[in-house]
Design a protein around this motif. Sequence first.
Motif, PDB file in Angstrom:
ATOM      1  N   THR A 257     -38.484 -47.201 -27.582  1.00 57.30           N
ATOM      2  CA  THR A 257     -39.536 -46.196 -27.764  1.00 57.30           C
ATOM      3  C   THR A 257     -40.502 -46.595 -28.874  1.00 57.30           C
ATOM      4  O   THR A 257     -40.198 -47.452 -29.704  1.00 57.30           O
ATOM      5  CB  THR A 257     -38.940 -44.821 -28.130  1.00 57.30           C
ATOM      6  OG1 THR A 257     -38.384 -44.891 -29.439  1.00 57.30           O
ATOM      7  CG2 THR A 257     -37.881 -44.386 -27.132  1.00 57.30           C
ATOM      8  N   ASN A 258     -41.640 -45.925 -28.899  1.00 62.95           N
ATOM      9  CA  ASN A 258     -42.609 -46.132 -29.968  1.00 62.95           C
ATOM     10  C   ASN A 258     -42.564 -45.000 -30.989  1.00 62.95           C
ATOM     11  O   ASN A 258     -43.398 -44.922 -31.869  1.00 62.95           O
ATOM     12  CB  ASN A 258     -44.025 -46.306 -29.402  1.00 62.95           C
ATOM     13  CG  ASN A 258     -44.476 -45.094 -28.613  1.00 62.95           C
ATOM     14  OD1 ASN A 258     -43.872 -44.028 -28.664  1.00 62.95           O
ATOM     15  ND2 ASN A 258     -45.546 -45.257 -27.858  1.00 62.95           N
ATOM     16  N   THR A 259     -41.601 -44.106 -30.875  1.00 63.50           N
ATOM     17  CA  THR A 259     -41.424 -42.994 -31.806  1.00 63.50           C
ATOM     18  C   THR A 259     -40.022 -43.091 -32.391  1.00 63.50           C
ATOM     19  O   THR A 259     -39.043 -43.158 -31.652  1.00 63.50           O
ATOM     20  CB  THR A 259     -41.601 -41.639 -31.082  1.00 63.50           C
ATOM     21  OG1 THR A 259     -42.897 -41.616 -30.487  1.00 63.50           O
ATOM     22  CG2 THR A 259     -41.451 -40.481 -32.037  1.00 63.50           C
ATOM     23  N   HIS A 260     -39.955 -43.101 -33.728  1.00 60.24           N
ATOM     24  CA  HIS A 260     -38.672 -43.284 -34.411  1.00 60.24           C
ATOM     25  C   HIS A 260     -38.453 -42.178 -35.437  1.00 60.24           C
ATOM     26  O   HIS A 260     -39.192 -42.087 -36.413  1.00 60.24           O
ATOM     27  CB  HIS A 260     -38.633 -44.650 -35.098  1.00 60.24           C
ATOM     28  CG  HIS A 260     -38.892 -45.770 -34.143  1.00 60.24           C
ATOM     29  ND1 HIS A 260     -40.126 -46.348 -34.006  1.00 60.24           N
ATOM     30  CD2 HIS A 260     -38.078 -46.380 -33.257  1.00 60.24           C
ATOM     31  CE1 HIS A 260     -40.056 -47.286 -33.079  1.00 60.24           C
ATOM     32  NE2 HIS A 260     -38.827 -47.322 -32.605  1.00 60.24           N
ATOM     33  N   ILE A 261     -37.446 -41.363 -35.198  1.00 57.14           N
ATOM     34  CA  ILE A 261     -37.097 -40.316 -36.159  1.00 57.14           C
ATOM     35  C   ILE A 261     -36.315 -40.923 -37.312  1.00 57.14           C
ATOM     36  O   ILE A 261     -36.590 -40.647 -38.471  1.00 57.14           O
ATOM     37  CB  ILE A 261     -36.271 -39.199 -35.475  1.00 57.14           C
ATOM     38  CG1 ILE A 261     -37.143 -38.437 -34.468  1.00 57.14           C
ATOM     39  CG2 ILE A 261     -35.678 -38.242 -36.496  1.00 57.14           C
ATOM     40  CD1 ILE A 261     -38.252 -37.619 -35.086  1.00 57.14           C
ATOM     41  N   ILE A 262     -35.332 -41.743 -37.011  1.00 49.61           N
ATOM     42  CA  ILE A 262     -34.586 -42.487 -38.030  1.00 49.61           C
ATOM     43  C   ILE A 262     -34.435 -43.913 -37.536  1.00 49.61           C
ATOM     44  O   ILE A 262     -34.383 -44.162 -36.331  1.00 49.61           O
ATOM     45  CB  ILE A 262     -33.196 -41.878 -38.324  1.00 49.61           C
ATOM     46  CG1 ILE A 262     -32.340 -41.818 -37.054  1.00 49.61           C
ATOM     47  CG2 ILE A 262     -33.310 -40.526 -38.993  1.00 49.61           C
ATOM     48  CD1 ILE A 262     -30.903 -41.450 -37.291  1.00 49.61           C
ATOM     49  N   GLY A 263     -34.363 -44.838 -38.448  1.00 50.97           N
ATOM     50  CA  GLY A 263     -34.184 -46.234 -38.067  1.00 50.97           C
ATOM     51  C   GLY A 263     -35.368 -46.768 -37.276  1.00 50.97           C
ATOM     52  O   GLY A 263     -36.413 -46.132 -37.174  1.00 50.97           O
ATOM     53  N   ALA A 264     -35.213 -47.937 -36.724  1.00 49.74           N
ATOM     54  CA  ALA A 264     -36.290 -48.577 -35.983  1.00 49.74           C
ATOM     55  C   ALA A 264     -35.864 -48.937 -34.565  1.00 49.74           C
ATOM     56  O   ALA A 264     -36.562 -49.656 -33.882  1.00 49.74           O
ATOM     57  CB  ALA A 264     -36.751 -49.827 -36.724  1.00 49.74           C
ATOM     58  N   LYS A 265     -34.712 -48.433 -34.144  1.00 51.93           N
ATOM     59  CA  LYS A 265     -34.193 -48.785 -32.826  1.00 51.93           C
ATOM     60  C   LYS A 265     -33.865 -47.522 -32.039  1.00 51.93           C
ATOM     61  O   LYS A 265     -32.699 -47.207 -31.812  1.00 51.93           O
ATOM     62  CB  LYS A 265     -32.956 -49.667 -32.957  1.00 51.93           C
ATOM     63  CG  LYS A 265     -33.259 -51.005 -33.583  1.00 51.93           C
ATOM     64  CD  LYS A 265     -32.032 -51.859 -33.677  1.00 51.93           C
ATOM     65  CE  LYS A 265     -32.389 -53.183 -34.340  1.00 51.93           C
ATOM     66  NZ  LYS A 265     -31.247 -54.042 -34.524  1.00 51.93           N
ATOM     67  N   CYS A 266     -34.883 -46.804 -31.607  1.00 46.69           N
ATOM     68  CA  CYS A 266     -34.676 -45.606 -30.808  1.00 46.69           C
ATOM     69  C   CYS A 266     -34.826 -45.953 -29.335  1.00 46.69           C
ATOM     70  O   CYS A 266     -35.595 -46.841 -28.974  1.00 46.69           O
ATOM     71  CB  CYS A 266     -35.681 -44.528 -31.198  1.00 46.69           C
ATOM     72  SG  CYS A 266     -35.512 -44.019 -32.921  1.00 46.69           S
ATOM     73  N   THR A 267     -34.094 -45.243 -28.498  1.00 42.29           N
ATOM     74  CA  THR A 267     -34.127 -45.507 -27.063  1.00 42.29           C
ATOM     75  C   THR A 267     -34.170 -44.202 -26.271  1.00 42.29           C
ATOM     76  O   THR A 267     -33.811 -43.136 -26.779  1.00 42.29           O
ATOM     77  CB  THR A 267     -32.884 -46.307 -26.604  1.00 42.29           C
ATOM     78  OG1 THR A 267     -31.717 -45.577 -26.960  1.00 42.29           O
ATOM     79  CG2 THR A 267     -32.847 -47.689 -27.219  1.00 42.29           C
ATOM     80  N   VAL A 268     -34.592 -44.325 -25.025  1.00 39.41           N
ATOM     81  CA  VAL A 268     -34.508 -43.252 -24.039  1.00 39.41           C
ATOM     82  C   VAL A 268     -33.558 -43.760 -22.963  1.00 39.41           C
ATOM     83  O   VAL A 268     -33.696 -44.885 -22.488  1.00 39.41           O
ATOM     84  CB  VAL A 268     -35.887 -42.918 -23.426  1.00 39.41           C
ATOM     85  CG1 VAL A 268     -35.741 -41.995 -22.230  1.00 39.41           C
ATOM     86  CG2 VAL A 268     -36.800 -42.303 -24.480  1.00 39.41           C
TER      87      VAL A 268
END
Length: 178
Positions: free
Chosen positions: A78-89
């Motif tokens: 994803t291009n949106t990160h709440i925490i960290g830099a490795k968010c996924t859908v």
Amino acid sequence: MKNYIIPSIVAFILAGCTSKTDQTTTTTTTTTTNQSVKTTVTPDECSTINNLINGYETGFNTIKTDKVNNQFTNQWRTNTHIIGAKCTVTLNKSEQASYQCQTPVKAQTHAVNSHQTLAEQLRQCLSKTGWFESQKETASSIYSTFVLDTKNPVITLSTNQEGNGFSTRFEIAPPLGF
């Protein structure tokens, strides 16, 4: 983990006593042995969270970037990160999407502070619209869960001890019971 709750609460109370005069974006990064926990404060602190909740209905299509090469699951970065830099859908077997981020942290203090900071932001943003929060804490973990009703996604924030460090995970997932 209870040893760090009182100082965290005091910090939040003191932070609430200071006035907000600067409307620019401020980013605070705490680094510990090449591990960072990032908390972003914006003029509208709830916009990212609200956009993610609204994105649940469309499978988070607006934030998906490249597909992760995984034969067992349909998953995108994803291009949106709440925490960290490795968010996924991720899509489950029922084709329901969930958004998840996870970040490892070496020190318990940083993990607890990260959890409490994000939980407070979620609390402030979601309580305005009637979301209910439940929190459970053990010696090695904290779980904060936010629910509105059976039609809206569930938001979970968890911090757990893993090996020699800790991990904080944020997730927006299908409603309970679905």
